[in-house]
Design a protein around this motif. Structure first.
Motif, short mmCIF file in Angstrom:
data_model
loop_
_atom_site.label_atom_id
_atom_site.label_comp_id
_atom_site.label_asym_id
_atom_site.label_seq_id
_atom_site.Cartn_x
_atom_site.Cartn_y
_atom_site.Cartn_z
N ASP A 34 0.87 -1.26 -0.11
CA ASP A 34 -0.23 0.12 0.11
C ASP A 34 0.81 1.27 -0.12
OD1 ASP A 34 0.91 -0.79 2.12
OD2 ASP A 34 -0.94 -1.09 3.61
N ILE A 35 1.94 1.65 0.50
CA ILE A 35 3.01 2.34 0.30
C ILE A 35 4.36 2.16 0.43
CG2 ILE A 35 3.65 4.13 2.63
CD1 ILE A 35 1.13 3.98 3.13
N ARG A 39 7.60 2.30 7.17
CA ARG A 39 8.65 3.18 8.35
C ARG A 39 9.39 3.92 8.70
NH1 ARG A 39 7.95 -1.45 12.76
NH2 ARG A 39 7.82 -2.61 11.07
N PHE A 54 18.09 7.83 11.54
CA PHE A 54 18.85 7.36 11.29
C PHE A 54 19.82 5.39 10.77
CE2 PHE A 54 19.17 5.88 16.05
CZ PHE A 54 19.86 5.29 15.59
N VAL A 216 -3.11 -5.82 0.29
CA VAL A 216 -4.11 -7.49 0.35
C VAL A 216 -4.86 -7.22 1.99
CG1 VAL A 216 -2.77 -9.28 0.51
CG2 VAL A 216 -1.67 -7.57 -0.97
N LEU A 362 16.09 -0.88 11.03
CA LEU A 362 16.07 -1.49 9.38
C LEU A 362 16.78 -2.18 8.82
CD1 LEU A 362 16.28 2.45 8.73
CD2 LEU A 362 14.64 1.36 7.82
C1 LIG Z 1 8.83 6.78 14.52
C2 LIG Z 1 10.50 5.45 14.35
C3 LIG Z 1 11.60 6.16 14.17
C4 LIG Z 1 11.95 4.49 13.66
N1 LIG Z 1 13.96 4.63 13.94
C5 LIG Z 1 14.57 4.58 13.53
C6 LIG Z 1 16.17 4.53 13.63
O1 LIG Z 1 16.73 5.58 13.44
N2 LIG Z 1 16.73 3.69 12.58
C7 LIG Z 1 16.39 2.59 12.65
O2 LIG Z 1 17.19 1.69 12.13
N3 LIG Z 1 15.40 2.20 12.67
C8 LIG Z 1 14.30 2.91 13.37
N4 LIG Z 1 12.75 2.37 13.06
C9 LIG Z 1 12.93 0.89 13.12
C10 LIG Z 1 12.43 0.60 11.77
O3 LIG Z 1 11.44 1.94 10.49
C11 LIG Z 1 12.05 -0.22 11.75
O4 LIG Z 1 12.01 -2.06 12.11
C12 LIG Z 1 11.78 -1.08 9.81
O5 LIG Z 1 11.29 0.17 8.93
C13 LIG Z 1 10.56 -2.12 9.92
O6 LIG Z 1 11.04 -1.97 8.64
P1 LIG Z 1 9.74 -3.21 7.45
O7 LIG Z 1 10.22 -3.99 6.46
O8 LIG Z 1 9.95 -4.45 8.97
O9 LIG Z 1 8.04 -3.13 7.80
P2 LIG Z 1 7.27 -1.41 7.42
O10 LIG Z 1 8.34 -0.80 6.94
O11 LIG Z 1 6.38 -1.63 8.74
O12 LIG Z 1 7.02 -2.01 6.31
C14 LIG Z 1 5.74 -2.69 6.26
C15 LIG Z 1 5.15 -2.53 4.82
O13 LIG Z 1 4.09 -3.64 4.20
C16 LIG Z 1 3.07 -2.75 3.82
N5 LIG Z 1 1.67 -3.17 4.65
C17 LIG Z 1 1.52 -3.39 4.92
N6 LIG Z 1 0.17 -3.68 4.99
C18 LIG Z 1 -0.17 -4.31 3.90
C19 LIG Z 1 -1.33 -4.68 3.30
N7 LIG Z 1 -2.40 -5.77 4.05
N8 LIG Z 1 -0.33 -4.93 2.24
C20 LIG Z 1 -0.14 -4.79 0.95
N9 LIG Z 1 1.10 -3.83 1.87
C21 LIG Z 1 0.74 -3.77 3.40
C22 LIG Z 1 3.57 -0.59 4.37
O14 LIG Z 1 2.74 -0.20 3.70
C23 LIG Z 1 4.96 -0.98 4.45
O15 LIG Z 1 5.11 -0.69 3.05
C24 LIG Z 1 11.74 3.61 13.67
C25 LIG Z 1 11.06 3.21 13.51
C26 LIG Z 1 9.20 4.56 13.81
C27 LIG Z 1 8.48 3.99 14.05
#
Ligand SMILES: Cc1cc2nc3c(=O)[nH]c(=O)nc-3n(C[C@H](O)[C@H](O)[C@H](O)COP(=O)(O)OP(=O)(O)OC[C@H]3O[C@@H](n4cnc5c(N)ncnc54)[C@H](O)[C@@H]3O)c2cc1C
Length: 383
Positions: A34-35, A39, A54, A216, A362
């Motif tokens: 969707d996006i 995060r 960062f 999804v 990340l």
């Molecule tokens: C405010 C904040 C500050 C942070 N600061 C840091 C930092 O400085 N350094 C660091 O290393 N980490 C940081 N983190 C943690 C880090 O951002 C996350 O651990 C990491 O980005 C998670 O990645 P991901 O791919 O697992 O999940 P996400 O980035 O959440 O990706 C999940 C994806 O799934 C998509 N999605 C969800 N549901 C559906 C669906 N039903 N159908 C289709 N798509 C869907 C979402 O749109 C998204 O694109 C921070 C997090 C936050 C919230």
């Protein structure tokens, strides 16, 4: 119905890293999200991050996704103990704490020695096996940070400095964050860290039209793979499926009956502000867990990002003499950080789970995406 050998659901760090790795391995795939970014939530207009803030210099996978920007100066930080007590990185206070700070840096050195090979292993084996290969890492996954700090005897330095940095990264206290996550965040006290930007268009171009936008809502296993439906009415089928959605979404889509780590909440405010005098002297202010304000950071254009763990705009008045909110973002499920529940990554027959279910940040999420991609690549190489 559109078919792809592999479908990646999600568009965050885990999904994008999985996609780039599959692309490098010449594998056909589609990303349905969707996006894009998840995060990683960079605002092109405001030039700030409303999500991850960062990247560290040693984020070898996550740094492929973003553009590194301003270096965050660890010497330009004020550590606040209370309304009446605060000190800067270099101060008489830090000299007093030097013996314990040295103990922390010794523990950090030891941590990095174990953590780097763990990251390497996580590219080719699931995190459970990668942890089991080193009892030090496995223990850190289950141990509360507070216990680790006591064992390593840097309690006062942790109280004054280290716990505040970890709190600034997560909004979580030392009793509730694992030693692994705490030390992972606190590598930023030893390794250079930078703010970053994220270019969605450039990522779309790199992924060569393989992104489909949609939410999804339904995932089904069929005889020879998977069928997915989106809220928008699209249907896809795939031989392999990587669910790189947040853990709660993954659990729901797969109808899994499993425990998850609980989430913390973070609220981000981008403000034009005049900070109160005691918060003005350094680029960053960090706080103890008792404070609902987690940290403030000065941006390149002199605006500020202020993070809180409670959604309450009035909190800004605690650090600002005056402010005007330019942008804000609420993360009710910011990071999976409480507890030590473990989510399997390889669910068999072409189904993989990636994300920050077992380790925050990340880089661990990027590596979980790389692991899923490597399993798929291996599957077809062995044909
Ligand atoms: C405010 C904040 C500050 C942070 N600061 C840091 C930092 O400085 N350094 C660091 O290393 N980490 C940081 N983190 C943690 C880090 O951002 C996350 O651990 C990491 O980005 C998670 O990645 P991901 O791919 O697992 O999940 P996400 O980035 O959440 O990706 C999940 C994806 O799934 C998509 N999605 C969800 N549901 C559906 C669906 N039903 N159908 C289709 N798509 C869907 C979402 O749109 C998204 O694109 C921070 C997090 C936050 C919230």
């Amino acid at each position: 119905m559109m078919h792809a050998r592999t479908i990646i659901v999600g568009g965050g760090s885990a999904a994008m890293s999985c996609a780039l790795q599959l692309q490098e391995g010449n594998q056909e795939f589609l990303m349905v999200t969707d996006i894009l970014g998840g995060r990683i939530c960079y605002s092109d207009e405001e030039k700030v991050n409303f999500g991850a803030y960062f990247v560290m210099k040693n984020y070898n996978f996550a740094k492929k996704l973003v553009q590194r920007r301003t270096w965050i100066n660890p010497f330009s930080v004020t550590f606040h103990n209370s309304d009446n007590e605060w000190f800067n990185t270099i101060s008489l206070h830090s000299i007093k704490r030097l013996p314990q700070l040295l103990l922390f840096y010794r523990a950090l050195y030891e941590f990095i020695k174990h953590y780097q090979p763990y990251k390497e292993r996580c590219q080719i084996m699931d995190q459970r096996k990668a942890m089991a290969a080193d009892p030090y890492i496995e223990e850190m996954f289950h141990k509360p940070a507070s216990q680790f700090i006591r064992e390593k005897r840097f309690f006062q330095a942790a109280n004054d400095y280290i716990s505040k940095f970890s709190y600034a990264c997560t909004g979580v206290d030392m009793e509730n964050i694992s030693a692994l996550d705490m030390m992972n965040c606190c590598m930023g006290l030893g390794v250079p860290i930078h703010r970053f930007s994220f270019d969605r268009r450039a990522m779309e171009t790199r992924l060569k039209g393989r992104i489909r936008y949609g939410t999804v809502t339904d995932v089904r296993r069929v005889d020879d793979g998977f069928v997915l439906k989106t809220k928008e009415g699209a249907e896809y089928s795939a031989d392999n499926l990587v669910l790189a959605t947040p853990a709660t979404v993954t659990r729901q889509l797969l109808n899994l009956d499993i425990p998850l780590r609980n989430t913390c909440k973070l609220y981000v405010y981008h403000v034009n502000a005049v900070l109160k005098k005691k918060f003005l002297s350094k680029e960053m202010n960090v706080f103890p867990f008792e404070s609902e304000i987690i940290f403030t950071a000065k941006m390149d254009d002199s605006s500020y990002l202020i993070y809180t763990r409670v959604e309450d705009e009035k909190l800004l008045g605690r650090v600002c003499s005056s402010y005007q909110i330019i942008g804000r973002k609420a993360w009710d499920k910011a990071m999976y950080v409480y507890g030590d529940a473990y989510v399997e990554q390889d669910l068999g027959q072409g189904l993989y789970v990636a994300g920050d279910h077992n380790g925050l940040g990340l880089e661990p999420t990027a590596i979980s995406g790389v692991f899923a991609a490597n399993q798929i690549i291996k599957r077809y190489r062995n044909w």
